[in-house]
Design a protein around this motif. Structure first.
Motif, PDB file in Angstrom:
ATOM      1  N   TYR A   1     -28.441 -48.028 -25.588  1.00 33.54           N
ATOM      2  CA  TYR A   1     -28.544 -46.845 -26.459  1.00 33.54           C
ATOM      3  C   TYR A   1     -27.501 -45.809 -26.056  1.00 33.54           C
ATOM      4  O   TYR A   1     -26.814 -45.233 -26.912  1.00 33.54           O
ATOM      5  N   ALA A   2     -27.383 -45.559 -24.743  1.00 35.54           N
ATOM      6  CA  ALA A   2     -26.444 -44.547 -24.251  1.00 35.54           C
ATOM      7  C   ALA A   2     -25.001 -44.936 -24.556  1.00 35.54           C
ATOM      8  O   ALA A   2     -24.190 -44.093 -24.975  1.00 35.54           O
ATOM      9  N   ARG A   3     -24.672 -46.193 -24.365  1.00 32.83           N
ATOM     10  CA  ARG A   3     -23.306 -46.638 -24.644  1.00 32.83           C
ATOM     11  C   ARG A   3     -22.979 -46.502 -26.129  1.00 32.83           C
ATOM     12  O   ARG A   3     -21.906 -46.001 -26.496  1.00 32.83           O
ATOM     13  N   ASP A   4     -23.897 -46.932 -26.984  1.00 25.64           N
ATOM     14  CA  ASP A   4     -23.677 -46.807 -28.428  1.00 25.64           C
ATOM     15  C   ASP A   4     -23.489 -45.345 -28.822  1.00 25.64           C
ATOM     16  O   ASP A   4     -22.680 -45.022 -29.697  1.00 25.64           O
ATOM     17  N   TRP A   5     -24.218 -44.457 -28.159  1.00 25.86           N
ATOM     18  CA  TRP A   5     -24.139 -43.018 -28.464  1.00 25.86           C
ATOM     19  C   TRP A   5     -22.733 -42.482 -28.210  1.00 25.86           C
ATOM     20  O   TRP A   5     -22.131 -41.853 -29.073  1.00 25.86           O
ATOM     21  N   VAL A   6     -22.206 -42.721 -27.011  1.00 27.69           N
ATOM     22  CA  VAL A   6     -20.913 -42.126 -26.666  1.00 27.69           C
ATOM     23  C   VAL A   6     -19.756 -42.838 -27.363  1.00 27.69           C
ATOM     24  O   VAL A   6     -18.754 -42.211 -27.713  1.00 27.69           O
ATOM     25  N   ILE A   7     -19.872 -44.140 -27.578  1.00 28.86           N
ATOM     26  CA  ILE A   7     -18.811 -44.886 -28.253  1.00 28.86           C
ATOM     27  C   ILE A   7     -18.676 -44.446 -29.705  1.00 28.86           C
ATOM     28  O   ILE A   7     -17.587 -44.448 -30.279  1.00 28.86           O
ATOM     29  N   SER A   8     -19.788 -44.034 -30.314  1.00 29.90           N
ATOM     30  CA  SER A   8     -19.766 -43.628 -31.726  1.00 29.90           C
ATOM     31  C   SER A   8     -19.203 -42.232 -31.938  1.00 29.90           C
ATOM     32  O   SER A   8     -19.143 -41.753 -33.074  1.00 29.90           O
ATOM     33  N   GLY A   9     -18.813 -41.557 -30.843  1.00 33.68           N
ATOM     34  CA  GLY A   9     -18.183 -40.248 -30.982  1.00 33.68           C
ATOM     35  C   GLY A   9     -19.141 -39.078 -30.962  1.00 33.68           C
ATOM     36  O   GLY A   9     -18.756 -37.954 -31.313  1.00 33.68           O
ATOM     37  N   LYS A  10     -20.384 -39.285 -30.521  1.00 35.69           N
ATOM     38  CA  LYS A  10     -21.359 -38.202 -30.505  1.00 35.69           C
ATOM     39  C   LYS A  10     -21.246 -37.315 -29.272  1.00 35.69           C
ATOM     40  O   LYS A  10     -21.998 -36.345 -29.135  1.00 35.69           O
ATOM     41  N   GLY A  11     -20.344 -37.650 -28.363  1.00 34.72           N
ATOM     42  CA  GLY A  11     -20.193 -36.853 -27.159  1.00 34.72           C
ATOM     43  C   GLY A  11     -21.028 -37.371 -26.009  1.00 34.72           C
ATOM     44  O   GLY A  11     -21.570 -38.477 -26.062  1.00 34.72           O
ATOM     45  N   PRO A  12     -21.159 -36.588 -24.945  1.00 37.77           N
ATOM     46  CA  PRO A  12     -21.845 -37.053 -23.733  1.00 37.77           C
ATOM     47  C   PRO A  12     -23.355 -37.143 -23.911  1.00 37.77           C
ATOM     48  O   PRO A  12     -23.933 -36.580 -24.846  1.00 37.77           O
ATOM     49  N   LEU A  13     -23.985 -37.857 -22.993  1.00 39.43           N
ATOM     50  CA  LEU A  13     -25.439 -38.037 -22.985  1.00 39.43           C
ATOM     51  C   LEU A  13     -25.915 -38.068 -21.549  1.00 39.43           C
ATOM     52  O   LEU A  13     -25.228 -38.597 -20.670  1.00 39.43           O
ATOM     53  N   LEU A  14     -27.091 -37.490 -21.291  1.00 40.23           N
ATOM     54  CA  LEU A  14     -27.732 -37.613 -19.981  1.00 40.23           C
ATOM     55  C   LEU A  14     -28.745 -38.742 -20.030  1.00 40.23           C
ATOM     56  O   LEU A  14     -29.489 -38.879 -21.004  1.00 40.23           O
ATOM     57  N   LEU A  15     -28.754 -39.561 -18.986  1.00 35.83           N
ATOM     58  CA  LEU A  15     -29.696 -40.668 -18.885  1.00 35.83           C
ATOM     59  C   LEU A  15     -30.326 -40.626 -17.499  1.00 35.83           C
ATOM     60  O   LEU A  15     -29.632 -40.782 -16.496  1.00 35.83           O
ATOM     61  N   GLU A  16     -31.622 -40.387 -17.451  1.00 37.11           N
ATOM     62  CA  GLU A  16     -32.344 -40.344 -16.178  1.00 37.11           C
ATOM     63  C   GLU A  16     -33.176 -41.604 -16.014  1.00 37.11           C
ATOM     64  O   GLU A  16     -34.018 -41.921 -16.855  1.00 37.11           O
ATOM     65  N   PHE A  17     -32.930 -42.329 -14.935  1.00 39.83           N
ATOM     66  CA  PHE A  17     -33.762 -43.471 -14.577  1.00 39.83           C
ATOM     67  C   PHE A  17     -34.778 -43.024 -13.527  1.00 39.83           C
ATOM     68  O   PHE A  17     -34.395 -42.536 -12.464  1.00 39.83           O
ATOM     69  N   VAL A  18     -36.053 -43.175 -13.816  1.00 41.01           N
ATOM     70  CA  VAL A  18     -37.083 -42.906 -12.820  1.00 41.01           C
ATOM     71  C   VAL A  18     -37.289 -44.197 -12.041  1.00 41.01           C
ATOM     72  O   VAL A  18     -37.746 -45.206 -12.576  1.00 41.01           O
ATOM     73  N   THR A  19     -36.914 -44.184 -10.777  1.00 39.63           N
ATOM     74  CA  THR A  19     -36.894 -45.395  -9.956  1.00 39.63           C
ATOM     75  C   THR A  19     -37.450 -45.074  -8.573  1.00 39.63           C
ATOM     76  O   THR A  19     -38.095 -44.034  -8.388  1.00 39.63           O
ATOM     77  N   TYR A  20     -37.229 -45.938  -7.608  1.00 41.68           N
ATOM     78  CA  TYR A  20     -37.786 -45.728  -6.275  1.00 41.68           C
ATOM     79  C   TYR A  20     -37.017 -46.565  -5.266  1.00 41.68           C
ATOM     80  O   TYR A  20     -36.696 -47.719  -5.529  1.00 41.68           O
ATOM     81  N   ARG A  21     -36.707 -45.964  -4.120  1.00 42.28           N
ATOM     82  CA  ARG A  21     -36.092 -46.728  -3.035  1.00 42.28           C
ATOM     83  C   ARG A  21     -37.149 -47.007  -1.975  1.00 42.28           C
ATOM     84  O   ARG A  21     -37.890 -46.127  -1.573  1.00 42.28           O
ATOM     85  N   TYR A  22     -37.161 -48.242  -1.499  1.00 45.22           N
ATOM     86  CA  TYR A  22     -38.166 -48.632  -0.508  1.00 45.22           C
ATOM     87  C   TYR A  22     -37.796 -48.160   0.895  1.00 45.22           C
ATOM     88  O   TYR A  22     -38.666 -47.843   1.697  1.00 45.22           O
ATOM     89  N   GLY A  23     -36.519 -48.154   1.188  1.00 41.60           N
ATOM     90  CA  GLY A  23     -36.071 -47.742   2.506  1.00 41.60           C
ATOM     91  C   GLY A  23     -35.828 -46.250   2.576  1.00 41.60           C
ATOM     92  O   GLY A  23     -36.108 -45.494   1.639  1.00 41.60           O
ATOM     93  N   GLY A  24     -35.301 -45.808   3.705  1.00 46.41           N
ATOM     94  CA  GLY A  24     -34.959 -44.405   3.866  1.00 46.41           C
ATOM     95  C   GLY A  24     -33.703 -44.041   3.107  1.00 46.41           C
ATOM     96  O   GLY A  24     -33.074 -44.884   2.455  1.00 46.41           O
TER      97      GLY A  24
END
Length: 402
Positions: A283-306
């Motif tokens: 979705y994000a790639r299609d957005w910027v390639i189509s000329g709509k300008g920048p987009l923020l994409l936040e992935f909610v994830t988790y690291r197991y280590g420090g």
């Protein structure tokens, strides 16, 4: 049964004016909540449709990506193999660091594999990626090798930067690092996107940073310039809940990082489900390639280590929290569940892929260990880009001038 966050999201909120307004729904971060929508074709390359959980995405000033996603058996197995291999590589780096074969800084991404693999599965070889120091999987997936990454961590000539860059400085022609200064890669990413627009190349640039870098002034400056010039840049926040040893809630007044771009729209995505991650990137790639300008994409994830190998990762969070995430929201186990439940492959088939990944990484470890360290004269090379070197190099002493 609805989860507690889900029940809370259904309750109304009474405002100071006395009106009741509904609370925003919470993001679903389970790794195995996607459902099959149709029968699976026999052919491995024929697409079929699956449906993501309704709370896989949240949006700011835009629509959410479609919950209906086309996948193939081949693509799911490829993503599984890549995630397993990346985790094996990071685990081998962990073991070599603890054996004191790797020194200095070393930041591992164990637990966050769905972000790197999901990103790579939805972009092209012409797209550009730049990230912070938690960079090893991106380097391999963007054209590097496991041997090259491990060799660089060990400081050997076979490393992707000939053993002179280390963990945080690994590059390929389409991957701009690996950057050691917190947040510094974000404006560089905006600059790469500017170059692509100036050269009229139809490519997207993905500039990744962590929640710990999200409050940097240079990040917001990059947002402003990207929106002002309508750059084809996706600013990707890997929100793994902790910036070094500080939780997001203790460091940021607004932890909904996808809303922090002012006039730049944003998407928040489940970074523990590989299918949701890949769909968000598409979705994000299609957005910027189509000329709509920048987009923020936040992935909610988790690291197991420090945060890094010098951080045990248990002084600011409990061991029970880490174990709960490992046992209930692991991205690899989530994809394994899809593959087995949908009849794409059997448990022995996946164990064979696991064994192949272990063999590939073990071989790379031995190759990296066997490589020699850089020669002393190599200190004078790779200072400048080839073809741009000055006629001589300055040294500490006159006799060191070359």
């Amino acid at each position: 049964m609805a989860s507690l966050p889900r029940l809370r999201s259904c309750l109304p909120l009474k405002t100071l004016t006395g009106r009741f307004v509904p609370l925003a729904r919470s993001l679903q971060t389970a790794a195995d909540s996607t459902r099959l929508s149709q029968s699976i074709p026999e052919d491995g390359s024929t697409p079929f449709t699956v449906k993501l959980h309704e709370d896989s995405f949240r949006a700011f000033n835009t629509e959410t990506p479609s919950l209906d996603v086309e996948v193939t058996k081949d693509s799911l197995l490829k993503m599984y193999k890549e995630m397993v291999t990346m985790r094996r590589m990071e685990q081998s780096a962990d073991a070599m660091y603890k054996s004191k074969l790797i020194r200095g800084f070393c930041h591992l991404a164990i637990g966050q594999e769905a972000v790197a693999v999901g990103l790579e599965s939805s972009i092209t070889k012409d797209d550009m990626v730049i990230t912070s120091y938690r960079c090893h999987p991106f380097a391999v997936l963007r054209g590097g090798t496991i041997t090259g990454v491990l060799g660089e961590l060990l400081g050997r000539q076979i490393g992707m930067s000939q053993g002179k860059g280390g963990s945080m400085h690994i590059f390929t022609p389409r991957f701009f690092g690996g950057n050691g200064i917190v947040g510094a890669q974000v404006p560089v990413g905006a600059g790469i996107a500017f170059a692509m627009k100036y050269l009229e190349r139809p490519s997207a640039t993905f500039a990744l940073y962590g929640d710990g870098a999200s409050n940097q002034g240079q990040v917001f400056e990059a947002f402003n310039m990207a929106k002002l010039w309508n750059l084809p840049c996706v600013f990707v926040c890997e929100n793994n809940k902790y910036g070094m040893g500080t939780s997001a809630e203790r460091s940021s007044s607004n932890t909904e990082y996808f809303t922090r771009g002012d006039k730049i729209p944003g998407i928040q995505a489940n970074g523990m489900d590989i299918i949701a991650s890949a769909q968000a990137v598409k979705y994000a790639r299609d957005w910027v390639i189509s000329g709509k300008g920048p987009l923020l994409l936040e992935f909610v994830t988790y690291r197991y280590g420090g945060h890094s190998m010098s951080d045990p990762g248990t002084t600011y969070r409990t061991r029970e929290e880490v174990q709960r995430m490992r046992s209930t929201q692991d991205p690899i186990r989530g994809l394994q569940s899809y593959i087995e439940q949908w009849g794409i492959a059997t448990e022995p088939d996946l164990k064979a892929l696991d064994k192949a990944a272990k063999g590939e990484v073990d071989k790379a470890v031995e190759e990296a260990k066997a490589s020699p360290v850089p020669r002393s004269e190599d200190l004078w090379t790779d200072i400048y880009y080839k073809g741009t070197e000055p006629s001589f190099m300055r040294g500490r002493e006159r006799d060191e001038v070359r």
